[in-house]
Design a protein around this motif. Structure first.
Motif, short mmCIF file in Angstrom:
data_model
loop_
_atom_site.label_atom_id
_atom_site.label_comp_id
_atom_site.label_asym_id
_atom_site.label_seq_id
_atom_site.Cartn_x
_atom_site.Cartn_y
_atom_site.Cartn_z
N GLY A 70 0.77 -1.24 0.00
CA GLY A 70 0.00 0.00 0.00
C GLY A 70 0.80 1.28 0.00
O GLY A 70 0.24 2.36 -0.22
N ARG A 124 0.82 2.66 -3.52
CA ARG A 124 -0.54 3.02 -3.94
C ARG A 124 -0.90 4.43 -3.51
O ARG A 124 -1.55 5.18 -4.25
CB ARG A 124 -1.52 2.01 -3.36
CG ARG A 124 -3.00 2.36 -3.54
CD ARG A 124 -3.36 2.62 -4.98
NE ARG A 124 -3.08 1.47 -5.82
CZ ARG A 124 -3.18 1.47 -7.13
NH1 ARG A 124 -3.50 2.60 -7.76
NH2 ARG A 124 -2.94 0.39 -7.82
N GLU A 125 -0.49 4.81 -2.32
CA GLU A 125 -0.79 6.16 -1.82
C GLU A 125 -0.26 7.23 -2.77
O GLU A 125 -0.93 8.21 -3.08
CB GLU A 125 -0.17 6.32 -0.43
CG GLU A 125 -0.27 7.73 0.12
CD GLU A 125 0.63 7.94 1.33
OE1 GLU A 125 0.73 9.10 1.76
OE2 GLU A 125 1.21 6.96 1.82
N LEU A 164 0.62 6.79 -5.99
CA LEU A 164 -0.04 6.68 -7.29
C LEU A 164 -1.42 7.33 -7.26
O LEU A 164 -1.84 7.95 -8.24
CB LEU A 164 -0.15 5.20 -7.69
CG LEU A 164 1.17 4.49 -7.98
CD1 LEU A 164 0.92 3.02 -8.30
CD2 LEU A 164 1.93 5.16 -9.11
N ASP A 165 -2.12 7.21 -6.14
CA ASP A 165 -3.43 7.85 -6.02
C ASP A 165 -3.29 9.37 -6.08
O ASP A 165 -4.14 10.06 -6.67
CB ASP A 165 -4.10 7.43 -4.71
CG ASP A 165 -4.62 5.99 -4.75
OD1 ASP A 165 -4.73 5.44 -5.86
OD2 ASP A 165 -4.89 5.43 -3.68
N THR A 166 -2.24 9.89 -5.46
CA THR A 166 -2.00 11.34 -5.51
C THR A 166 -1.76 11.80 -6.94
O THR A 166 -2.31 12.81 -7.39
CB THR A 166 -0.78 11.70 -4.64
OG1 THR A 166 -1.05 11.38 -3.28
CG2 THR A 166 -0.46 13.19 -4.74
N LYS A 215 -2.75 10.29 -9.67
CA LYS A 215 -3.99 10.15 -10.43
C LYS A 215 -4.94 11.30 -10.13
O LYS A 215 -5.58 11.86 -11.05
CB LYS A 215 -4.65 8.81 -10.08
CG LYS A 215 -5.96 8.57 -10.82
CD LYS A 215 -6.55 7.23 -10.42
CE LYS A 215 -7.90 7.00 -11.12
NZ LYS A 215 -8.50 5.70 -10.72
N THR A 216 -5.04 11.67 -8.86
CA THR A 216 -5.95 12.75 -8.47
C THR A 216 -5.61 14.06 -9.17
O THR A 216 -6.50 14.85 -9.51
CB THR A 216 -5.89 12.95 -6.94
OG1 THR A 216 -6.31 11.75 -6.30
CG2 THR A 216 -6.80 14.10 -6.50
N HIS A 217 -4.33 14.26 -9.43
CA HIS A 217 -3.88 15.52 -10.05
C HIS A 217 -3.69 15.38 -11.56
O HIS A 217 -3.07 16.24 -12.19
CB HIS A 217 -2.60 16.01 -9.38
CG HIS A 217 -2.83 16.53 -7.99
ND1 HIS A 217 -2.99 15.69 -6.90
CD2 HIS A 217 -2.97 17.79 -7.51
CE1 HIS A 217 -3.19 16.41 -5.82
NE2 HIS A 217 -3.19 17.69 -6.16
N THR A 242 1.26 19.12 -8.11
CA THR A 242 1.65 17.75 -7.79
C THR A 242 3.00 17.72 -7.07
O THR A 242 3.16 17.03 -6.05
CB THR A 242 1.74 16.89 -9.07
OG1 THR A 242 0.47 16.89 -9.71
CG2 THR A 242 2.16 15.47 -8.76
#
Length: 223
Positions: free
Chosen positions: A154, A157-158, A160-162, A164-166, A200
């Motif tokens: 995980g 993943r944290e 990668l999520d950031t 993706k969000t941006h 980012t």
């Protein structure tokens, strides 16, 4: 990544009775450094490298010594100097395994064989280098960030999520585990616009695991 996608499938070969003079010409004309030696069934029985021929080079450049060296090359057979039963690798294998085999066995190339041990290709250190460069995404441009993270599920993943969000497009993710319970992670990504990239990077700089970031070809170390 499969060896099939990176090996050279059309291999120039020689037989054990080929002269070193012929080998030298093949190496020079085709701008290659290795010649697999095969038997009549196309099974690899040896390997000769351009470096193996250097021992026969004349020490000086006098006409007599050059002629003498050429005579020796013409009379010497490849079976007399080749590496017998060289390390090979099966074609249905990965580039990573080829790299590990080269590293573990201290060899610079691997003849690639099929289920019957017949030669179907060759992969060299340069091919491995090119494949790993491609795998890293360096040839695709973009920006980069490197982290030292706990070696736990995980943690990547944290990040990668950031991204993706941006609105970042991830090009590649590379990870290498260390003995101290951490892992080094390199993520290459691309932005749609400069403003989103600014936001980012500002968020990534707050991450405790960030070690460095690279933007516009310039690397910045986190204090």
């Amino acid at each position: 990544m499969l060896i099939l996608d990176w090996m050279k499938p059309h291999v120039i070969t020689v037989v054990p009775d080929t002269s070193l003079l012929q080998c030298r010409k093949l190496l020079k004309d085709n701008r290659i450094n290795y010649l697999p030696v095969v038997d009549r069934d196309n099974i690899v029985v040896g390997l000769v490298a351009s470096a193996d021929l250097k021992a026969f080079a004349p020490q000086h450049t006098t006409g007599f010594e050059i002629l003498e060296a050429l005579d020796i090359l013409a009379e010497t057979k490849v079976k007399d100097v080749m590496v017998v039963a060289p390390v090979t690798i099966h074609y249905n294998n990965t580039v990573e395994q080829a790299a590990k085999t080269m590293f573990d066995r201290h060899v610079a190339c691997l003849p690639v064989v099929d289920d019957e041990d017949k030669l179907v290709g060759i992969i060299t250190g340069w091919d491995i280098f090119h494949a790993l460069l491609n795998m890293s995404g360096a040839e695709q441009g973009g920006e980069e960030a490197g982290f030292i993270l706990p070696n736990q599920p995980g943690t990547i993943r944290e990040i990668l999520d950031t991204l993706k969000t941006h609105g970042m497009s991830v090009i590649s993710v590379l990870s290498a585990a260390a003995d101290n319970g951490t892992r080094q992670v390199k993520i290459r990504f691309r932005a749609q616009d400069a403003a989103a990239l600014d936001d980012t990077f500002e968020i990534l700089k707050q991450h405790s695991g960030l070690r460095y970031w690279a933007r516009d070809g310039k690397v910045h170390m986190k204090d």
